[in-house]
Design an enzyme around this catalytic site. Structure first.
Site, PDB file in Angstrom:
ATOM      1  N   ARG A 194      -9.268  14.515   9.746  1.00  0.00           N
ATOM      2  CA  ARG A 194      -9.223  13.188  10.359  1.00  0.00           C
ATOM      3  C   ARG A 194      -7.784  12.944  10.826  1.00  0.00           C
ATOM      4  N   PRO A 195      -7.603  12.569  12.113  1.00  0.00           N
ATOM      5  CA  PRO A 195      -6.235  12.374  12.611  1.00  0.00           C
ATOM      6  C   PRO A 195      -5.482  11.363  11.734  1.00  0.00           C
ATOM      7  N   GLY A 196      -4.224  11.650  11.461  1.00  0.00           N
ATOM      8  CA  GLY A 196      -3.394  10.708  10.696  1.00  0.00           C
ATOM      9  C   GLY A 196      -3.422  10.935   9.196  1.00  0.00           C
ATOM     10  N   ASP A 197      -4.371  11.767   8.701  1.00  0.00           N
ATOM     11  CA  ASP A 197      -4.438  11.990   7.250  1.00  0.00           C
ATOM     12  C   ASP A 197      -3.301  12.889   6.771  1.00  0.00           C
ATOM     13  N   TYR A 231      -1.832  -1.066  10.894  1.00  0.00           N
ATOM     14  CA  TYR A 231      -2.079  -1.614   9.548  1.00  0.00           C
ATOM     15  C   TYR A 231      -0.873  -1.351   8.644  1.00  0.00           C
ATOM     16  N   TYR A 255      -0.420  -0.126  -3.770  1.00  0.00           N
ATOM     17  CA  TYR A 255      -1.610   0.489  -4.365  1.00  0.00           C
ATOM     18  C   TYR A 255      -1.801   1.885  -3.807  1.00  0.00           C
ATOM     19  N   PHE A 256      -2.260   2.777  -4.667  1.00  0.00           N
ATOM     20  CA  PHE A 256      -2.698   4.085  -4.184  1.00  0.00           C
ATOM     21  C   PHE A 256      -4.183   3.938  -3.804  1.00  0.00           C
ATOM     22  N   ASN A 257      -5.131   4.689  -4.304  1.00  0.00           N
ATOM     23  CA  ASN A 257      -6.486   4.573  -3.745  1.00  0.00           C
ATOM     24  C   ASN A 257      -7.433   3.868  -4.720  1.00  0.00           C
ATOM     25  N   LYS A 291       2.132  -3.920   6.845  1.00  0.00           N
ATOM     26  CA  LYS A 291       2.583  -3.964   5.445  1.00  0.00           C
ATOM     27  C   LYS A 291       4.099  -3.776   5.359  1.00  0.00           C
ATOM     28  N   SER A 298       0.840  -1.195   0.000  1.00  0.00           N
ATOM     29  CA  SER A 298       0.000   0.000   0.000  1.00  0.00           C
ATOM     30  C   SER A 298       0.872   1.240   0.000  1.00  0.00           C
ATOM     31  N   ARG A 320      -5.674  12.738  -3.356  1.00  0.00           N
ATOM     32  CA  ARG A 320      -5.225  11.338  -3.464  1.00  0.00           C
ATOM     33  C   ARG A 320      -5.152  10.923  -4.926  1.00  0.00           C
TER      34      ARG A 320
HETATM   35  P1  NAD Z   1     -11.115  -6.886   1.084  1.00  0.00           P
HETATM   36  O1  NAD Z   1     -11.327  -6.877   2.549  1.00  0.00           O
HETATM   37  O2  NAD Z   1     -12.270  -6.594   0.196  1.00  0.00           O
HETATM   38  O3  NAD Z   1     -10.488  -8.271   0.623  1.00  0.00           O
HETATM   39  C1  NAD Z   1      -9.662  -9.050   1.473  1.00  0.00           C
HETATM   40  C2  NAD Z   1     -10.215 -10.474   1.440  1.00  0.00           C
HETATM   41  O4  NAD Z   1      -9.370 -11.291   2.252  1.00  0.00           O
HETATM   42  C3  NAD Z   1     -11.632 -10.582   2.002  1.00  0.00           C
HETATM   43  O5  NAD Z   1     -12.428 -11.335   1.114  1.00  0.00           O
HETATM   44  C4  NAD Z   1     -11.440 -11.315   3.336  1.00  0.00           C
HETATM   45  O6  NAD Z   1     -12.556 -12.126   3.644  1.00  0.00           O
HETATM   46  C5  NAD Z   1     -10.192 -12.122   3.079  1.00  0.00           C
HETATM   47  N1  NAD Z   1      -9.375 -12.436   4.256  1.00  0.00           N
HETATM   48  C6  NAD Z   1      -8.910 -11.588   5.199  1.00  0.00           C
HETATM   49  N2  NAD Z   1      -8.142 -12.262   6.076  1.00  0.00           N
HETATM   50  C7  NAD Z   1      -8.142 -13.562   5.680  1.00  0.00           C
HETATM   51  C8  NAD Z   1      -7.524 -14.742   6.168  1.00  0.00           C
HETATM   52  N3  NAD Z   1      -6.752 -14.728   7.263  1.00  0.00           N
HETATM   53  N4  NAD Z   1      -7.720 -15.906   5.507  1.00  0.00           N
HETATM   54  C9  NAD Z   1      -8.505 -15.930   4.389  1.00  0.00           C
HETATM   55  N5  NAD Z   1      -9.097 -14.850   3.873  1.00  0.00           N
HETATM   56  C10 NAD Z   1      -8.915 -13.681   4.519  1.00  0.00           C
HETATM   57  O7  NAD Z   1      -9.911  -5.861   0.794  1.00  0.00           O
HETATM   58  P2  NAD Z   1      -9.361  -5.295  -0.590  1.00  0.00           P
HETATM   59  O8  NAD Z   1      -9.710  -3.860  -0.658  1.00  0.00           O
HETATM   60  O9  NAD Z   1      -9.729  -6.197  -1.693  1.00  0.00           O
HETATM   61  O10 NAD Z   1      -7.810  -5.369  -0.289  1.00  0.00           O
HETATM   62  C11 NAD Z   1      -7.013  -6.473  -0.671  1.00  0.00           C
HETATM   63  C12 NAD Z   1      -5.597  -6.261  -0.191  1.00  0.00           C
HETATM   64  O11 NAD Z   1      -5.105  -5.014  -0.699  1.00  0.00           O
HETATM   65  C13 NAD Z   1      -5.441  -6.173   1.331  1.00  0.00           C
HETATM   66  O12 NAD Z   1      -4.261  -6.836   1.697  1.00  0.00           O
HETATM   67  C14 NAD Z   1      -5.323  -4.689   1.583  1.00  0.00           C
HETATM   68  O13 NAD Z   1      -4.581  -4.420   2.751  1.00  0.00           O
HETATM   69  C15 NAD Z   1      -4.584  -4.217   0.348  1.00  0.00           C
HETATM   70  N6  NAD Z   1      -4.821  -2.799   0.046  1.00  0.00           N
HETATM   71  C16 NAD Z   1      -6.096  -2.345  -0.117  1.00  0.00           C
HETATM   72  C17 NAD Z   1      -6.310  -0.983  -0.367  1.00  0.00           C
HETATM   73  C18 NAD Z   1      -7.705  -0.439  -0.501  1.00  0.00           C
HETATM   74  O14 NAD Z   1      -7.891   0.769  -0.340  1.00  0.00           O
HETATM   75  N7  NAD Z   1      -8.718  -1.251  -0.798  1.00  0.00           N
HETATM   76  C19 NAD Z   1      -5.223  -0.091  -0.469  1.00  0.00           C
HETATM   77  C20 NAD Z   1      -3.929  -0.602  -0.339  1.00  0.00           C
HETATM   78  C21 NAD Z   1      -3.748  -1.961  -0.077  1.00  0.00           C
HETATM   79  N1  UFG Z   2     -12.317  11.522   3.380  1.00  0.00           N
HETATM   80  C1  UFG Z   2     -13.332  12.386   3.723  1.00  0.00           C
HETATM   81  N2  UFG Z   2     -14.464  11.856   4.256  1.00  0.00           N
HETATM   82  C2  UFG Z   2     -14.655  10.508   4.433  1.00  0.00           C
HETATM   83  C3  UFG Z   2     -13.609   9.638   4.057  1.00  0.00           C
HETATM   84  C4  UFG Z   2     -12.440  10.184   3.560  1.00  0.00           C
HETATM   85  O1  UFG Z   2     -13.216  13.598   3.584  1.00  0.00           O
HETATM   86  O2  UFG Z   2     -15.714  10.104   4.930  1.00  0.00           O
HETATM   87  C5  UFG Z   2     -11.090  12.079   2.786  1.00  0.00           C
HETATM   88  C6  UFG Z   2      -9.840  11.803   3.588  1.00  0.00           C
HETATM   89  O3  UFG Z   2      -9.647  12.771   4.566  1.00  0.00           O
HETATM   90  C7  UFG Z   2      -8.775  11.807   2.486  1.00  0.00           C
HETATM   91  C8  UFG Z   2      -9.515  11.276   1.261  1.00  0.00           C
HETATM   92  O4  UFG Z   2     -10.892  11.464   1.543  1.00  0.00           O
HETATM   93  O5  UFG Z   2      -8.368  13.120   2.227  1.00  0.00           O
HETATM   94  C9  UFG Z   2      -9.260   9.809   0.987  1.00  0.00           C
HETATM   95  O6  UFG Z   2      -9.537   9.068   2.164  1.00  0.00           O
HETATM   96  P1  UFG Z   2      -9.677   7.467   2.143  1.00  0.00           P
HETATM   97  O7  UFG Z   2     -10.001   7.036   3.529  1.00  0.00           O
HETATM   98  O8  UFG Z   2     -10.589   7.051   1.045  1.00  0.00           O
HETATM   99  O9  UFG Z   2      -8.219   7.001   1.710  1.00  0.00           O
HETATM  100  P2  UFG Z   2      -6.814   7.205   2.443  1.00  0.00           P
HETATM  101  O10 UFG Z   2      -5.907   7.812   1.429  1.00  0.00           O
HETATM  102  O11 UFG Z   2      -6.940   7.891   3.730  1.00  0.00           O
HETATM  103  O12 UFG Z   2      -6.436   5.710   2.785  1.00  0.00           O
HETATM  104  C10 UFG Z   2      -6.227   4.772   1.742  1.00  0.00           C
HETATM  105  C11 UFG Z   2      -6.527   3.352   2.200  1.00  0.00           C
HETATM  106  C12 UFG Z   2      -5.547   2.932   3.267  1.00  0.00           C
HETATM  107  C13 UFG Z   2      -4.158   3.164   2.813  1.00  0.00           C
HETATM  108  C14 UFG Z   2      -3.972   4.594   2.359  1.00  0.00           C
HETATM  109  C15 UFG Z   2      -2.612   4.854   1.801  1.00  0.00           C
HETATM  110  O13 UFG Z   2      -7.807   3.258   2.743  1.00  0.00           O
HETATM  111  O14 UFG Z   2      -5.713   1.546   3.492  1.00  0.00           O
HETATM  112  O15 UFG Z   2      -4.908   4.879   1.329  1.00  0.00           O
HETATM  113  O16 UFG Z   2      -2.436   4.092   0.675  1.00  0.00           O
HETATM  114  F1  UFG Z   2      -3.324   2.905   3.844  1.00  0.00           F
END
Ligand code: NAD
Ligand code: UFG
Length: 346
Positions: free
Chosen positions: A302-305, A150, A184-186, A154, A126, A238
């Site tokens: 939001r804290p941490g953003d 989280y 991955y980005f968003n 990673k 991520s 983003r």
């Molecule tokens: P998701 O939650 O939709 O998919 C994850 C899947 O893994 C789910 O179907 C869940 O049931 C399964 N799972 C979780 N723990 C498991 C375990 N111990 N054994 C078997 N199955 C398990 O999430 P996603 O958005 O598809 O994300 C996939 C991956 O990409 C994750 O590792 C996530 O951290 C990473 N990622 C996601 C984002 C995002 O914004 N979606 C951004 C960066 C990285």
């Molecule tokens: N935001 C709002 N309102 C909301 C939700 C989000 O204003 O209800 C804003 C956030 O402050 C941010 C932007 O929308 O400025 C994007 O927020 P997201 O929560 O959609 O995404 P983030 O970039 O904060 O986080 C995502 C993934 C994390 C990952 C991170 C860095 O959710 O898992 O990108 O890759 F760690």
């Protein structure tokens, strides 16, 4: 058929889209998932879209016996490891569960891969591993840090995977580890058909699913977290990437690993578009393109953003011959197509 790919977390948001793109590209997938954050209905939709049944094993990836069974039953060429927990806020409340799930699933998986002699891995990392960016756009060689459990999970996994090819050298292994860490980005959007998409189990943490749930009437209004950042309009910026582009990036990574000239050792690669979009730009584009209102109010940060985060995506182009093809309009249109056809999710 080009090869069989084990897809952990293949019932999830990104995994399900990737299984479809793998099928399009001529790969067979085998899915393992415990449905902790997904629904069995996804499997029917995958079958419908890909025109064939994809073998599925309901198991926890930490279960080494289950993995052993999969590697003995199927001739797996490579693994894409999506399974994991991903909510930043929740990870702060339950860090041990996050470390247990994310680290132990990866350790169990790699042990069983190694035992089966399958050492080609694509891992879901991520952009969170860049912490608070010093400079933008982000290149893969920039300093890494974590601001929550989280993100730390990673980072630890990335480091752990980098130890494996180093051990191969020491051990003189003739089948060395090759791993691609995709940062991955968003990810946003959904498959064009509107049959699969993002379906958060609880209140969405992320912006796009929140917007689409407001638009469909499941939530009253969006809170925009801060309008006083140093960005184009004060709201957070983003790099949103269409989930189908992201899925295709995984196919490119698998193509690379199974080619005659794969990456050596471990390579981290950004998957983003290289473009930044603000919260209000996304909200307004969603409303305009889809002709639906999205009520919002400005709320506290939001804290941490971080203020802004976007990728330099050159490495993906040069190493994987991949680049994003879809833009913000496609992302909002496809999200709404999925949400409006499935107002309550799966
Ligand atoms: P998701 O939650 O939709 O998919 C994850 C899947 O893994 C789910 O179907 C869940 O049931 C399964 N799972 C979780 N723990 C498991 C375990 N111990 N054994 C078997 N199955 C398990 O999430 P996603 O958005 O598809 O994300 C996939 C991956 O990409 C994750 O590792 C996530 O951290 C990473 N990622 C996601 C984002 C995002 O914004 N979606 C951004 C960066 C990285
Ligand atoms: N935001 C709002 N309102 C909301 C939700 C989000 O204003 O209800 C804003 C956030 O402050 C941010 C932007 O929308 O400025 C994007 O927020 P997201 O929560 O959609 O995404 P983030 O970039 O904060 O986080 C995502 C993934 C994390 C990952 C991170 C860095 O959710 O898992 O990108 O890759 F760690």
């Amino acid at each position: 058929m080009k090869g069989t790919i084990l897809v952990t977390g293949g019932a999830g948001y990104i995994g399900s889209h990737t299984v479809i793109e793998l099928a399009e590209a001529g790969y067979q997938s085998v899915i393992v998932d415990n449905f902790s954050n997904s629904s069995p209905e996804v499997l029917n939709r995958i079958e419908e879209l890909s025109g064939k049944k994809v073998p599925f094993i309901k198991a926890d990836v930490r279960d080494r016996q289950a993995l052993k069974g999969i590697f003995s039953e199927y001739d797996i060429s490579a693994v894409i490891h999506f399974a994991g927990l991903k909510a930043v806020g929740e990870s702060c409340q339950m860090p041990l569960e996050y470390y247990d799930n994310n680290l132990n699933s990866t350790i169990a998986l790699c042990l069983e891969m190694q035992a089966a002699g399958v050492k080609r891995l694509v891992f879901s990392s991520s952009a969170t591993v860049y912490g608070d960016p010093e400079r933008l756009p982000l290149t893969e060689d920039m300093p890494l840090s974590a601001t929550n459990p989280y993100g730390r999970s990673k980072l630890i996994i990335e480091d752990m995977l980098r130890d494996l090819p180093a051990a191969d050298k020491l051990n003189g292994s003739d089948t060395p580890w090759q791993a691609i860490l995709l940062r991955y980005f968003n990810p946003v959007g959904a498959h064009k058909s509107g049959r699969i998409g993002e379906d958060p189990k609880d209140t969405p943490n992320n912006l796009m699913p929140y917007i689409s749930q407001v638009a469909v009437g499941r939530r009253e209004k969006l809170s925009v977290f801060g309008d006083d950042y140093d960005t184009i309009d004060g709201t957070g910026v983003r790099d949103y990437i269409h989930v189908v582009d992201l899925a295709k990036g995984h196919v490119s990574a698998i193509d690379n690993l199974l080619s005659d000239n794969p990456v050596t050792g471990v390579e981290a690669i950004n998957l983003g578009t290289g473009n930044g979009t603000s919260v209000l730009q996304l909200v307004n584009t969603f409303a305009e393109e889809n002709g639906v209102p999205v009520a919002y109010e400005i709320a506290a940060r939001r804290p941490g953003d971080v203020a802004a985060c976007y990728a330099n995506a050159d490495k993906a182009k040069s190493l994987l011959n991949w680049q994003a093809g879809l833009g913000i309009k496609d992302m909002v249109i496809d999200t709404w197509n999925w949400q409006s056809k499935n107002p309550s999710g799966y």
